[in-house]
Design an enzyme around this catalytic site. Structure first.
Site, PDB file in Angstrom:
ATOM      1  N   GLU A   1       8.902   1.025  11.452  1.00 18.90           N
ATOM      2  CA  GLU A   1      10.005   1.977  11.298  1.00 18.90           C
ATOM      3  C   GLU A   1       9.386   3.359  11.342  1.00 18.90           C
ATOM      4  O   GLU A   1       8.673   3.756  10.436  1.00 18.90           O
ATOM      5  CB  GLU A   1      10.715   1.685   9.963  1.00 18.90           C
ATOM      6  CG  GLU A   1      12.151   2.137   9.996  1.00 18.90           C
ATOM      7  CD  GLU A   1      12.264   3.563   9.579  1.00 18.90           C
ATOM      8  OE1 GLU A   1      12.076   4.448  10.460  1.00 18.90           O
ATOM      9  OE2 GLU A   1      12.511   3.828   8.402  1.00 18.90           O
TER      10      GLU A   1
ATOM     11  N   CYS B   1      13.731   9.442   7.502  1.00 18.82           N
ATOM     12  CA  CYS B   1      13.561   8.932   8.871  1.00 18.82           C
ATOM     13  C   CYS B   1      14.878   8.999   9.627  1.00 18.82           C
ATOM     14  O   CYS B   1      14.904   9.279  10.816  1.00 18.82           O
ATOM     15  CB  CYS B   1      13.006   7.523   8.842  1.00 18.82           C
ATOM     16  SG  CYS B   1      13.870   6.440   7.715  1.00 18.82           S
TER      17      CYS B   1
ATOM     18  N   LYS C   1       0.879  -1.174   0.000  1.00 16.30           N
ATOM     19  CA  LYS C   1       0.000   0.000   0.000  1.00 16.30           C
ATOM     20  C   LYS C   1       0.917   1.224   0.000  1.00 16.30           C
ATOM     21  O   LYS C   1       1.442   1.630   1.027  1.00 16.30           O
ATOM     22  CB  LYS C   1      -0.872  -0.022   1.266  1.00 16.30           C
ATOM     23  CG  LYS C   1      -2.222   0.674   1.131  1.00 16.30           C
ATOM     24  CD  LYS C   1      -2.152   2.127   0.756  1.00 16.30           C
ATOM     25  CE  LYS C   1      -1.834   3.026   1.926  1.00 16.30           C
ATOM     26  NZ  LYS C   1      -1.642   4.444   1.503  1.00 16.30           N
TER      27      LYS C   1
ATOM     28  N   GLU D   1      10.634  15.046  16.139  1.00 19.96           N
ATOM     29  CA  GLU D   1      10.978  14.899  14.727  1.00 19.96           C
ATOM     30  C   GLU D   1      10.244  15.942  13.898  1.00 19.96           C
ATOM     31  O   GLU D   1       9.011  15.983  13.893  1.00 19.96           O
ATOM     32  CB  GLU D   1      10.597  13.495  14.234  1.00 19.96           C
ATOM     33  CG  GLU D   1      11.031  13.252  12.810  1.00 19.96           C
ATOM     34  CD  GLU D   1      10.670  11.859  12.300  1.00 19.96           C
ATOM     35  OE1 GLU D   1       9.533  11.418  12.532  1.00 19.96           O
ATOM     36  OE2 GLU D   1      11.529  11.223  11.671  1.00 19.96           O
TER      37      GLU D   1
HETATM   38  P1  NAD Z   1       1.640   8.372   7.826  1.00 19.59           P
HETATM   39  O1  NAD Z   1       2.134   7.509   8.895  1.00 19.59           O
HETATM   40  O2  NAD Z   1       0.264   8.954   7.949  1.00 19.59           O
HETATM   41  O3  NAD Z   1       1.657   7.592   6.413  1.00 19.59           O
HETATM   42  C1  NAD Z   1       2.540   6.522   6.116  1.00 19.59           C
HETATM   43  C2  NAD Z   1       1.761   5.433   5.391  1.00 19.59           C
HETATM   44  O4  NAD Z   1       0.735   4.944   6.250  1.00 19.59           O
HETATM   45  C3  NAD Z   1       1.042   5.917   4.127  1.00 19.59           C
HETATM   46  O5  NAD Z   1       1.051   4.884   3.147  1.00 19.59           O
HETATM   47  C4  NAD Z   1      -0.369   6.144   4.614  1.00 19.59           C
HETATM   48  O6  NAD Z   1      -1.334   6.051   3.591  1.00 19.59           O
HETATM   49  C5  NAD Z   1      -0.539   5.006   5.599  1.00 19.59           C
HETATM   50  N1  NAD Z   1      -1.574   5.216   6.604  1.00 19.59           N
HETATM   51  C6  NAD Z   1      -2.072   6.400   7.071  1.00 19.59           C
HETATM   52  N2  NAD Z   1      -3.061   6.175   7.965  1.00 19.59           N
HETATM   53  C7  NAD Z   1      -3.185   4.845   8.083  1.00 19.59           C
HETATM   54  C8  NAD Z   1      -4.013   3.989   8.880  1.00 19.59           C
HETATM   55  N3  NAD Z   1      -4.925   4.485   9.706  1.00 19.59           N
HETATM   56  N4  NAD Z   1      -3.853   2.654   8.767  1.00 19.59           N
HETATM   57  C9  NAD Z   1      -2.924   2.126   7.932  1.00 19.59           C
HETATM   58  N5  NAD Z   1      -2.131   2.879   7.150  1.00 19.59           N
HETATM   59  C10 NAD Z   1      -2.245   4.219   7.213  1.00 19.59           C
HETATM   60  O7  NAD Z   1       2.658   9.507   7.607  1.00 19.59           O
HETATM   61  P2  NAD Z   1       2.378  10.916   6.884  1.00 19.59           P
HETATM   62  O8  NAD Z   1       1.094  11.548   7.258  1.00 19.59           O
HETATM   63  O9  NAD Z   1       2.555  10.661   5.462  1.00 19.59           O
HETATM   64  O10 NAD Z   1       3.515  11.769   7.549  1.00 19.59           O
HETATM   65  C11 NAD Z   1       3.351  12.253   8.879  1.00 19.59           C
HETATM   66  C12 NAD Z   1       4.618  12.163   9.638  1.00 19.59           C
HETATM   67  O11 NAD Z   1       5.076  10.802   9.677  1.00 19.59           O
HETATM   68  C13 NAD Z   1       5.782  12.889   9.016  1.00 19.59           C
HETATM   69  O12 NAD Z   1       5.797  14.238   9.302  1.00 19.59           O
HETATM   70  C14 NAD Z   1       6.937  12.153   9.610  1.00 19.59           C
HETATM   71  O13 NAD Z   1       7.241  12.632  10.887  1.00 19.59           O
HETATM   72  C15 NAD Z   1       6.453  10.744   9.716  1.00 19.59           C
HETATM   73  N6  NAD Z   1       6.955   9.930   8.604  1.00 19.59           N
HETATM   74  C16 NAD Z   1       7.998   9.120   8.839  1.00 19.59           C
HETATM   75  C17 NAD Z   1       8.508   8.355   7.821  1.00 19.59           C
HETATM   76  C18 NAD Z   1       9.661   7.454   8.033  1.00 19.59           C
HETATM   77  O14 NAD Z   1      10.388   7.148   7.102  1.00 19.59           O
HETATM   78  N7  NAD Z   1       9.854   6.958   9.247  1.00 19.59           N
HETATM   79  C19 NAD Z   1       7.974   8.438   6.549  1.00 19.59           C
HETATM   80  C20 NAD Z   1       6.889   9.276   6.323  1.00 19.59           C
HETATM   81  C21 NAD Z   1       6.393  10.018   7.368  1.00 19.59           C
END
Ligand code: NAD
Length: 419
Positions: free
Chosen positions: A188, A222, A113, A321
């Protein structure tokens, strides 16, 4: 399919990616806004994941275990079944390779996904997997909204393992869903990774590394080096160098290929700007900012890099972060203080230690609670061969390297009584 055949398929997919690297890099840059130089590196890494795990597929074997007289005991590694992979928008290509290639290598079928903000390369990879000859249903790319498609995947009864990279908040939801189905999960969740610079370090090399580790991918990494911990007796000199470097940084469009691109979305920019204005409001000095280059196309979500310091140890900018090009600089007194400070956040992903004293560098490396430590270097996201993952709020499980295979497979013990 035999392990050797699986390995060949993975290798073939890696070659397909290499053959079309330039067009894939252009697609990744367009989708994420990152400079072309970085996108090219991401596609090279994607190909390398398939090459590495293609080579590993037929090298994962069990053992025989000495047991009672009259018994033969052996262990075999088996696939888990169907593995789910929820990946973020910051490195869509690399994240897909990192999590899917080892899952395929051990014989799982995969459901990916991708993030709603960047899913073009993952979708293209689905086409390439079919072209390489993966059987139908083995590589599935299912884009959709997180709370809809992501949540449905995490909670699905047909999934035998879930791997998630993203925010700590969603990580909690995914792990809870996995617990309900009694399946394993890898999380992660980002970090607040320190680079610890001692006075006896090669300071020119350290400055370069500190700057690059926070502007890479506009800080949306990250493992970004988002804290510079600097020994107090070199603070003025080192910070002056950082300030000079930050002042010259330029953000531009992917084609301009400057120091950094725009951030992924208006939402992300708003979040980063919020951290910057709260730090400023709290009186943390903003020592320098880069600039947005002249002539960028209008409407981009550009954030000029910023360095704050000396940041109070308990301040938000020093502990949370930001996920943007914002560096917090903090002074420390001695080795013990450096270790305390490096461990002083809820996260534990990566650290860098800079020192000309090998003994000290090793002592400090051993005492920092993170999944990866670089001595006299820093590898935000680098090293396909190197096991990678978090401690504390950064998550758990290990990806990359040979170790990733063990999380994605089940070990079975076969006990034969032969008398
Ligand atoms: P997020 O955690 O919302 O999204 C990451 C993934 O999870 C996406 O594919 C998203 O569609 C999915 N997702 C979102 N809600 C979900 C749910 N309820 N159930 C299952 N999957 C779901 O992250 P974001 O909104 O894109 O970014 C927000 C913050 O997350 C960023 O500011 C950053 O701090 C962090 N982030 C970290 C990483 C990393 O590499 N560790 C990557 C992206 C974002």
């Amino acid at each position: 399919m035999t392990a050797t055949e699986r390995g060949r398929l993975l290798t073939k997919l890696g070659r397909l990616i290499e053959d079309r690297a330039e067009s894939l890099a252009a697609l990744e840059a367009k989708d994420t806004g990152k400079p072309m130089r970085l996108a090219r590196g991401d596609i090279a890494a994607l190909a390398r994941y398939f090459e590495y795990y293609g080579g590993a597929a037929d090298k994962m074997h069990g053992e025989t275990i000495p047991f009672l007289d009259g018994y033969h005991v052996s262990t075999v590694w088996e696939p888990l079944g169907v593995t789910g992979h929820i990946i973020p928008w910051n490195y869509p290509a690399q994240m897909l390779g990192r999590t899917v290639a080892p899952a395929l290598a051990v014989g799982n079928a995969t459901v990916v996904k991708p993030a709603e903000d960047a899913c073009l390369v993952p979708l293209k990879l689905g086409e390439f997997a079919a072209e390489a000859g993966f059987p139908e249903g083995v590589v599935n790319i299912v884009p959709g909204r997180g709370e809809e498609a992501g949540a449905a995947l995490a909670a699905h009864h047909g999934i035998d393992f879930i791997s998630f990279t993203g925010s700590p908040e969603v990580g909690t939801l995914v792990q809870t869903a996995a617990a309900r189905n009694h399946i394993g999960c890898t999380l992660e969740l980002g970090g607040k990774s320190p680079q610890v610079v001692f006075a006896d370090a090669d300071l020119d090399a350290a400055v370069n590394s500190v700057v690059n580790a926070i502007i890479q991918n506009a800080g949306q990494t990250c493992s970004a080096g988002s804290r510079a911990l600097i020994q107090r007796n070199i603070w003025d000199k080192f910070v002056a160098e950082l300030v000079a470097r930050f002042g010259k940084l330029r953000a531009g469009s992917p084609e301009m290929d400057l120091d950094l691109g725009p951030v992924i979305s208006a939402h992300q920019k708003k979040g980063i700007d919020g951290f910057i204005s709260r730090a400023t409001g709290a009186g943390v000095p903003c020592l320098a900012r880069g600039q947005v280059a002249d002539g960028v196309p209008p409407g981009g979500f550009y954030v000029p890099p910023a360095i704050f310091g000396p940041a109070p140890r308990d301040s938000e900018i020093a502990r949370e972060e930001v996920f943007g090009p914002v560096l917090a600089a903090l002074p420390f007194d001695d080795e013990a203080d450096a270790i305390r400070l490096a461990n002083g956040t809820d996260f534990g992903l990566v650290a860098g230690v800079w020192s000309g004293d090998g003994g000290r560098a090793l002592r400090v490396a051993k005492k920092i609670r993170v999944g990866q430590v670089f001595v006299n270097g820093y590898g935000a996201g680098g090293g396909i061969e190197l096991p990678f993952g978090g401690m504390k709020k950064s998550g758990h499980g290990r990806e990359k390297g040979f170790e990733a295979l063990y999380d994605l497979a089940a070990l079975k013990t076969i006990v034969i009584k032969h008398g």
